[in-house]
Motif scaffolding. Structure first.
Motif, PDB file in Angstrom:
ATOM      1  N   VAL A 172      -7.461  -3.549 -25.083  1.00 37.19           N
ATOM      2  CA  VAL A 172      -7.044  -2.743 -23.937  1.00 37.19           C
ATOM      3  C   VAL A 172      -7.234  -3.558 -22.666  1.00 37.19           C
ATOM      4  N   LEU A 173      -6.147  -3.776 -21.963  1.00 38.08           N
ATOM      5  CA  LEU A 173      -6.161  -4.567 -20.734  1.00 38.08           C
ATOM      6  C   LEU A 173      -6.303  -3.608 -19.552  1.00 38.08           C
ATOM      7  N   VAL A 174      -7.444  -3.676 -18.885  1.00 36.49           N
ATOM      8  CA  VAL A 174      -7.748  -2.759 -17.784  1.00 36.49           C
ATOM      9  C   VAL A 174      -7.369  -3.435 -16.473  1.00 36.49           C
ATOM     10  N   GLU A 175      -6.352  -2.889 -15.811  1.00 37.17           N
ATOM     11  CA  GLU A 175      -5.866  -3.423 -14.537  1.00 37.17           C
ATOM     12  C   GLU A 175      -6.366  -2.538 -13.406  1.00 37.17           C
ATOM     13  N   ASP A 176      -7.351  -3.011 -12.670  1.00 40.17           N
ATOM     14  CA  ASP A 176      -7.906  -2.288 -11.528  1.00 40.17           C
ATOM     15  C   ASP A 176      -7.193  -2.792 -10.283  1.00 40.17           C
ATOM     16  N   ASP A 177      -6.530  -1.887  -9.558  1.00 38.72           N
ATOM     17  CA  ASP A 177      -5.634  -2.313  -8.471  1.00 38.72           C
ATOM     18  C   ASP A 177      -5.884  -1.543  -7.175  1.00 38.72           C
ATOM     19  N   PRO A 178      -7.075  -1.666  -6.587  1.00 39.01           N
ATOM     20  CA  PRO A 178      -7.320  -0.952  -5.329  1.00 39.01           C
ATOM     21  C   PRO A 178      -6.789  -1.668  -4.093  1.00 39.01           C
ATOM     22  N   TYR A 179      -6.485  -2.960  -4.218  1.00 35.24           N
ATOM     23  CA  TYR A 179      -6.164  -3.774  -3.032  1.00 35.24           C
ATOM     24  C   TYR A 179      -4.705  -4.249  -2.988  1.00 35.24           C
ATOM     25  N   GLY A 180      -3.914  -3.907  -4.008  1.00 35.30           N
ATOM     26  CA  GLY A 180      -2.586  -4.504  -4.139  1.00 35.30           C
ATOM     27  C   GLY A 180      -1.663  -4.321  -2.955  1.00 35.30           C
ATOM     28  N   GLU A 181      -1.851  -3.219  -2.195  1.00 30.99           N
ATOM     29  CA  GLU A 181      -0.980  -2.958  -1.040  1.00 30.99           C
ATOM     30  C   GLU A 181      -1.420  -3.716   0.208  1.00 30.99           C
ATOM     31  N   LEU A 182      -2.523  -4.458   0.118  1.00 33.93           N
ATOM     32  CA  LEU A 182      -3.091  -5.092   1.321  1.00 33.93           C
ATOM     33  C   LEU A 182      -2.702  -6.566   1.418  1.00 33.93           C
ATOM     34  N   ARG A 183      -1.481  -6.901   1.062  1.00 35.27           N
ATOM     35  CA  ARG A 183      -1.009  -8.293   1.152  1.00 35.27           C
ATOM     36  C   ARG A 183      -0.585  -8.616   2.575  1.00 35.27           C
ATOM     37  N   PHE A 184      -1.116  -9.722   3.107  1.00 37.03           N
ATOM     38  CA  PHE A 184      -0.708 -10.144   4.452  1.00 37.03           C
ATOM     39  C   PHE A 184      -0.129 -11.551   4.492  1.00 37.03           C
ATOM     40  N   SER A 185       0.005 -12.217   3.352  1.00 36.69           N
ATOM     41  CA  SER A 185       0.702 -13.501   3.284  1.00 36.69           C
ATOM     42  C   SER A 185       1.136 -13.745   1.846  1.00 36.69           C
ATOM     43  N   GLY A 186       2.031 -14.701   1.660  1.00 36.72           N
ATOM     44  CA  GLY A 186       2.490 -15.024   0.319  1.00 36.72           C
ATOM     45  C   GLY A 186       3.501 -14.016  -0.209  1.00 36.72           C
ATOM     46  N   THR A 187       3.842 -14.171  -1.491  1.00 36.09           N
ATOM     47  CA  THR A 187       4.860 -13.353  -2.144  1.00 36.09           C
ATOM     48  C   THR A 187       4.215 -12.342  -3.078  1.00 36.09           C
ATOM     49  N   ALA A 188       4.674 -11.103  -3.001  1.00 31.42           N
ATOM     50  CA  ALA A 188       4.104 -10.046  -3.832  1.00 31.42           C
ATOM     51  C   ALA A 188       4.365 -10.310  -5.311  1.00 31.42           C
ATOM     52  N   VAL A 189       3.396  -9.928  -6.143  1.00 26.60           N
ATOM     53  CA  VAL A 189       3.504 -10.046  -7.592  1.00 26.60           C
ATOM     54  C   VAL A 189       3.417  -8.645  -8.181  1.00 26.60           C
ATOM     55  N   PRO A 190       4.332  -8.267  -9.092  1.00 24.79           N
ATOM     56  CA  PRO A 190       4.285  -6.909  -9.645  1.00 24.79           C
ATOM     57  C   PRO A 190       2.994  -6.652 -10.412  1.00 24.79           C
ATOM     58  N   PRO A 191       2.555  -5.391 -10.445  1.00 19.05           N
ATOM     59  CA  PRO A 191       1.405  -5.060 -11.291  1.00 19.05           C
ATOM     60  C   PRO A 191       1.707  -5.392 -12.754  1.00 19.05           C
ATOM     61  N   MET A 192       0.659  -5.656 -13.518  1.00 19.32           N
ATOM     62  CA  MET A 192       0.871  -5.984 -14.923  1.00 19.32           C
ATOM     63  C   MET A 192       1.483  -4.818 -15.684  1.00 19.32           C
ATOM     64  N   ILE A 193       1.131  -3.582 -15.311  1.00 19.92           N
ATOM     65  CA  ILE A 193       1.692  -2.440 -16.012  1.00 19.92           C
ATOM     66  C   ILE A 193       3.202  -2.342 -15.796  1.00 19.92           C
ATOM     67  N   ALA A 194       3.697  -2.875 -14.672  1.00 22.56           N
ATOM     68  CA  ALA A 194       5.143  -2.921 -14.436  1.00 22.56           C
ATOM     69  C   ALA A 194       5.791  -4.021 -15.268  1.00 22.56           C
ATOM     70  N   LEU A 195       5.138  -5.170 -15.364  1.00 22.88           N
ATOM     71  CA  LEU A 195       5.682  -6.288 -16.137  1.00 22.88           C
ATOM     72  C   LEU A 195       5.667  -6.019 -17.635  1.00 22.88           C
ATOM     73  N   ALA A 196       4.765  -5.152 -18.081  1.00 23.53           N
ATOM     74  CA  ALA A 196       4.592  -4.926 -19.523  1.00 23.53           C
ATOM     75  C   ALA A 196       5.822  -4.339 -20.185  1.00 23.53           C
TER      76      ALA A 196
END
Length: 414
Positions: free
Chosen positions: A216-240
């Motif tokens: 079971v791959l546990v993806e904890d994502d409390p900070y994903g919306e706080l990007r201020f530089s670079g290119t966004a990467v989709p959550p793993m649950i979206a890529l799955a």
């Protein structure tokens, strides 16, 4: 007139109570132990991962609270569905679809903060002695929860980009069959404590590896919306979704604590149905339901469109604060501390040069009215004593500058 006093019986010590094994000698949070210094006048804290109190959308939350109560006070005050208010679950499903995740309201379990979600997951999956993998360095509350669950915690190697998937595959091959891990915990986007973001290629490799090994791959994502530089990467649950069957091995935790307000205590879980059903049963014996008043407030806040406006404000502020801290440390302590600049989140991971012990430096730092978290708190077994975590979210730019100056004084004294 005389009175007589009966002497009070002696206080019982810990041995008098039949505590369960995990609580016979429990270890509290090493970060929480520092909070006794937060209220000291003039203290500048780079320690806790607190959102800035100056950036809360107080007016927006007040409007949402008022609208929720005015619309349906009974829904706010009465017990609610253990899985969460249907209206909020629908709003959170919309939020997840905007992140590229295929889901509907029935896929969402509302929890009292995402930390409760992790606790419920452990109650359903981990028995004493079961093996659990964690990226290292790791979020201390995850380590603490696993220890209290009696797990055999095995750290997984990371580098500047997060989990080294090739090294993980070799590590899994070397584990005895009796130690087959049940889960792997990771914060793949702006990790706590390192600020690292796992690249897309590694995410896809990790998804395939977890599914193939039935972990079971546990993806904890409390900070994903706080990007201020670079290119966004989709959550793993979206890529799955690109890999048949892989979604069956991913549990995703989201939270409004870092992007709206921790006081709402709103988190959510998206998990495979057999896991989610058992988590709901576990939650029934935990808090019955997450506070309906908070749920209705969160729902009105999300549906009003306030989150998108608020995110633009806090992301810009966190960019400025991170840059201010990095520049100040480069100015005041150019040779004493090595830094990893994040692309978002709340944290800067650092190492002291010359083999200095961060815990010893912290003692001097507290004397100078500045705090950070020594890196030892983020390791399972063998800590890197020279490492430390600095949170740039709460201090203002001016405080970041002054805090860096004080830290440089502490470094010189140590």
């Amino acid at each position: 007139m005389t009175t007589s006093c009966t002497a009070a019986p002696p206080a019982l010590d810990d041995q008098a109570y039949a505590f369960t094994a995990p609580f016979r000698a429990p270890q509290g949070s090493p970060i929480r132990e520092l909070f006794k210094y937060v209220g000291r006048p003039g203290m500048i804290s780079f320690a806790g991962g607190y959102p800035s109190k100056d950036l809360f959308d107080r007016d927006g939350i007040a409007r949402a609270l008022e609208a929720a109560y005015r619309s349906d006070p009974i829904a706010c005050l009465q017990y609610g569905d253990t899985a969460g208010a249907p209206s909020l679950r629908a709003s959170l499903a919309q939020l997840m679809m905007a992140r590229g995740v295929r889901c509907d309201a029935d896929d969402v379990l509302v929890t009292t903060g995402s930390q409760q979600g992790f606790d419920l997951l452990l109650r359903t999956l981990i028995a004493p002695g079961d093996t659990a993998l964690v990226e290292e360095p790791a979020y201390p509350a995850a380590i603490q929860a696993l220890r209290l669950a009696g797990a055999n915690i095995v750290p997984v190697r990371t580098d500047a980009d997060g989990i080294d998937v090739e090294a993980l595959a070799a590590q899994l091959d070397a584990l005895p069959a009796a130690s087959r891990p049940k889960l792997l915990y990771t914060v793949p986007t702006f990790a706590n404590p390192t600020g690292a973001t796992l690249p897309r290629e590694r995410r896809e490799a990790l998804i395939k590896l977890a599914a193939a090994r039935r972990i079971v791959l546990v993806e904890d994502d409390p900070y994903g919306e706080l990007r201020f530089s670079g290119t966004a990467v989709p959550p793993m649950i979206a890529l799955a979704d690109a890999y048949p069957g892989a979604r069956d091995w991913i549990v995703y935790f989201g939270s409004l604590s870092k992007i709206v307000a921790p006081g709402l205590r709103i988190g959510w879980t998206i998990a495979p149905a057999p896991i989610a059903r058992r988590m709901i049963v576990a939650k029934q014996t935990s808090d019955l339901c997450t506070a309906p008043l908070s749920q209705e407030t969160a729902r009105y806040y999300l549906d009003s469109g306030s989150l998108a406006v608020h995110l633009r404000s806090i992301v810009g502020a966190y960019r400025s604060r991170c840059e201010a801290l990095l520049k100040a440390l480069a100015h005041f302590a150019p040779h004493a501390i090595a830094l990893s600049a994040p692309q978002g989140g709340m944290f800067v991971w650092a190492r002291l040069t010359g083999g200095r012990d961060a815990a010893e430096v912290l003692k001097r730092a507290i004397e100078q009215n500045v705090m950070f978290v020594p890196g030892a708190a983020f390791f399972v077994r063998t800590p890197d004593a020279s490492s430390l975590r600095l949170s740039f979210a709460a201090p203002s730019e001016a405080e970041a500058f002054e805090g860096a100056r004080r830290l440089a004084v502490a470094l010189a004294q140590a």
